[in-house]
Design an enzyme around this catalytic site. Structure first.
Site, short mmCIF file in Angstrom:
data_model
loop_
_atom_site.label_atom_id
_atom_site.label_comp_id
_atom_site.label_asym_id
_atom_site.label_seq_id
_atom_site.Cartn_x
_atom_site.Cartn_y
_atom_site.Cartn_z
N ASP A 54 1.10 -1.19 0.36
CA ASP A 54 -0.34 -0.32 -0.13
C ASP A 54 0.70 1.16 -0.12
OD1 ASP A 54 -1.78 2.09 0.51
OD2 ASP A 54 -3.18 0.44 1.54
N SER A 86 -2.75 13.39 -16.34
CA SER A 86 -3.86 13.02 -16.67
C SER A 86 -3.93 14.36 -17.77
CB SER A 86 -4.80 13.16 -16.30
OG SER A 86 -6.40 13.01 -17.10
N TYR A 118 -9.93 14.86 -9.25
CA TYR A 118 -8.65 14.40 -9.73
C TYR A 118 -7.65 15.06 -10.66
CZ TYR A 118 -7.03 11.00 -13.43
OH TYR A 118 -6.50 9.62 -14.34
N LYS A 168 -3.28 15.69 -10.45
CA LYS A 168 -2.52 15.55 -11.01
C LYS A 168 -1.93 16.83 -11.26
CE LYS A 168 -3.77 10.78 -12.81
NZ LYS A 168 -2.67 10.29 -12.19
N ASN A 222 -7.55 9.86 -22.53
CA ASN A 222 -8.33 8.46 -21.76
C ASN A 222 -7.83 7.24 -22.77
OD1 ASN A 222 -10.66 10.06 -20.36
ND2 ASN A 222 -11.08 10.91 -22.10
N ALA A 256 -15.82 5.79 -20.05
CA ALA A 256 -16.87 5.53 -21.65
C ALA A 256 -16.64 4.19 -22.04
CB ALA A 256 -16.85 6.81 -21.51
N ARG A 289 -14.82 13.87 -27.43
CA ARG A 289 -13.61 13.01 -26.41
C ARG A 289 -13.05 12.58 -27.72
NH1 ARG A 289 -15.76 15.41 -23.05
NH2 ARG A 289 -16.53 14.35 -22.01
P1 NAD Z 1 -6.09 1.38 -12.36
O1 NAD Z 1 -6.65 1.71 -11.66
O2 NAD Z 1 -6.66 0.31 -13.05
O3 NAD Z 1 -4.47 1.16 -12.03
C1 NAD Z 1 -4.26 1.96 -11.22
C2 NAD Z 1 -3.39 1.07 -10.12
O4 NAD Z 1 -3.13 1.59 -8.77
C3 NAD Z 1 -4.54 -0.14 -9.50
O5 NAD Z 1 -4.43 -1.25 -10.06
C4 NAD Z 1 -4.54 -0.08 -8.01
O6 NAD Z 1 -4.60 -0.90 -7.47
C5 NAD Z 1 -3.06 0.92 -8.15
N1 NAD Z 1 -3.28 1.77 -6.46
C6 NAD Z 1 -4.89 2.66 -6.02
N2 NAD Z 1 -3.82 2.71 -5.05
C7 NAD Z 1 -3.21 2.04 -4.32
C8 NAD Z 1 -1.88 1.92 -3.66
N3 NAD Z 1 -2.56 3.04 -1.95
N4 NAD Z 1 -0.84 1.21 -3.45
C9 NAD Z 1 -0.68 0.81 -4.31
N5 NAD Z 1 -1.35 0.68 -5.86
C10 NAD Z 1 -2.45 1.19 -5.88
O7 NAD Z 1 -6.34 2.09 -13.80
P2 NAD Z 1 -4.88 2.88 -15.10
O8 NAD Z 1 -6.59 3.43 -15.84
O9 NAD Z 1 -4.46 1.69 -15.18
O10 NAD Z 1 -4.79 4.55 -14.79
C11 NAD Z 1 -3.06 4.15 -14.63
C12 NAD Z 1 -2.27 5.83 -14.33
O11 NAD Z 1 -2.63 6.75 -15.22
C13 NAD Z 1 -3.12 6.47 -13.07
O12 NAD Z 1 -2.29 7.10 -13.00
C14 NAD Z 1 -3.98 7.16 -13.53
O13 NAD Z 1 -4.84 8.78 -13.02
C15 NAD Z 1 -3.65 7.62 -15.26
N6 NAD Z 1 -4.60 7.59 -16.00
C16 NAD Z 1 -5.79 6.58 -16.59
C17 NAD Z 1 -6.13 7.78 -17.78
C18 NAD Z 1 -7.33 5.86 -18.14
O14 NAD Z 1 -8.27 6.48 -19.26
N7 NAD Z 1 -7.10 4.92 -18.05
C19 NAD Z 1 -6.15 8.08 -17.88
C20 NAD Z 1 -5.43 9.15 -17.52
C21 NAD Z 1 -4.62 9.28 -17.05
#
Ligand code: NAD
Length: 316
Positions: free
Chosen positions: A51, A117, A145, A149, A174, A189, A215
């Site tokens: 964690d 993001s 959010y 960031k 996204n 979405a 988007r």
């Molecule tokens: P995701 O939720 O699948 O992955 C995030 C991971 O972080 C999860 O596996 C979660 O268990 C882990 N996590 C959360 N809290 C934690 C903690 N306390 N300790 C350890 N691990 C922890 O999200 P994603 O879509 O893979 O996104 C990855 C990154 O990219 C994130 O920082 C997200 O904000 C950023 N992001 C994603 C998108 C998108 O469209 N998916 C867009 C912009 C930015």
């Protein structure tokens, strides 16, 4: 010498795809997350459950002479989650980001990547000209959010300056693709619409908003390629990674319906839609040679069958 890489958030959607790519490229990878990837086993040579909000666990995760850190761990979800979990996002993601960059500095990490993001940008009107990276200021993100960031970006840049860490910060568009969240309230979405259309037996689905919001979406393989291009470049400042293909939500529904080979009539209902439009430049990332390969239709043609299959398994 083989570089040692630490990937935080390695159990998540983008992190798990990134780990697999890094291992295929020949790096030694330790993945760290609260959980292992849900759908397929990580290819990381080591996987540590931790964690990262807890300083001692972050310290243990970062120990081990890692050359590069990719920080993707976050308390994360689509618009429904972003609007209902403001304090969780602010607290959890901020603690994670501060702990990981601080431990990276203490451990002498050479290069640090942060997943930011395009939510750092303000809401835009349809048709407004492109924002470039510096237009994130004066800051006015649409949601907490995005503010978290921005703060995380600034923390990474400040640590980079003070401790001589080479920084790479990507503002992701996204992202969608197989093995992304598709159920449970955190889905975005494209995945939510794939699920609803796969479930629909009468051609009706409910969708948030009025369908006019604009988007752009990037397929996960393209995003991972962009992350690697940025990491190998000398661009230290925050950099957008996305595609130049923009669609309305109504058009997105139509593309998924075409892939599914179904006739779909969405019923537009009120819900957390997010910004009306977002139009940002990809000139900087494209200067690295990055060019997305997948059109939205091509990416959804891979994603939809995966979600359909998950749904069948889930319902059986
Ligand atoms: P995701 O939720 O699948 O992955 C995030 C991971 O972080 C999860 O596996 C979660 O268990 C882990 N996590 C959360 N809290 C934690 C903690 N306390 N300790 C350890 N691990 C922890 O999200 P994603 O879509 O893979 O996104 C990855 C990154 O990219 C994130 O920082 C997200 O904000 C950023 N992001 C994603 C998108 C998108 O469209 N998916 C867009 C912009 C930015």
């Amino acid at each position: 010498m083989i570089k040692r890489i630490l990937v935080c958030g390695a159990g998540g959607f983008i992190g798990s795809h990134l780990v697999n790519k890094l291992v295929e490229e020949g790096f030694y990878v330790r993945g760290v997350d609260l959980k292992e990837p849900e759908w397929s086993k990580s290819k990381a040579q080591e996987f540590m459950l931790a964690d990262l909000r807890e300083t001692d666990q972050a310290a243990e995760a970062l120990s081990g002479d890692f050359d590069h850190v990719y920080q993707l761990a976050a308390d994360m979800g689509g618009m429904g989650f972003i609007h209902s979990a403001e304090t969780e996002i602010m607290r959890n993601s901020m603690l994670i980001n501060l702990n990981v960059i601080d431990q990276a500095a203490r451990n002498g990490v050479e290069k640090y990547f942060l997943a930011s993001s395009v939510c750092v940008y303000r809401d835009m009107q349809i048709g407004e000209s492109e924002l470039s990276e510096i237009d994130a200021y004066p800051a006015n993100p649409d949601n907490e959010y995005g503010w978290e960031k921005l703060y995380a970006e600034r923390a990474v840049l400040a640590y980079g300056r003070e401790f001589g860490i080479s920084t790479r910060i990507a503002r992701f568009q996204n992202c969608y693709g197989p093995e992304g969240t598709w159920l449970g309230g955190r889905e975005k979405a494209p995945a939510a619409l794939c699920r609803k259309i796969a479930e629909s037996t009468n051609g009706h689905i409910e969708a948030w908003g009025d369908g006019t919001a604009v988007r752009s979406f990037i397929f996960v393989d393209d995003l991972v390629t962009g992350i690697r291009k940025l990491m190998e470049s000398d661009i230290e400042e925050p950099t957008n990674i996305g595609t130049r293909e923009y669609v309305s939500v109504q058009e997105l529904v139509q593309i998924v319906a075409n892939v599914a080979d179904k006739k779909i009539e969405p019923q537009w209902i009120s819900g957390p839609v997010g910004v009306q439009s977002r139009n940002f430049s990809n000139d900087v990332i494209e200067s690295t040679g990055f060019k997305p390969i997948y059109s939205l239709a091509a990416g959804l043609a891979i994603t939809y069958p995966w979600i359909e299959e998950q749904l069948l398994t889930f319902n059986s």
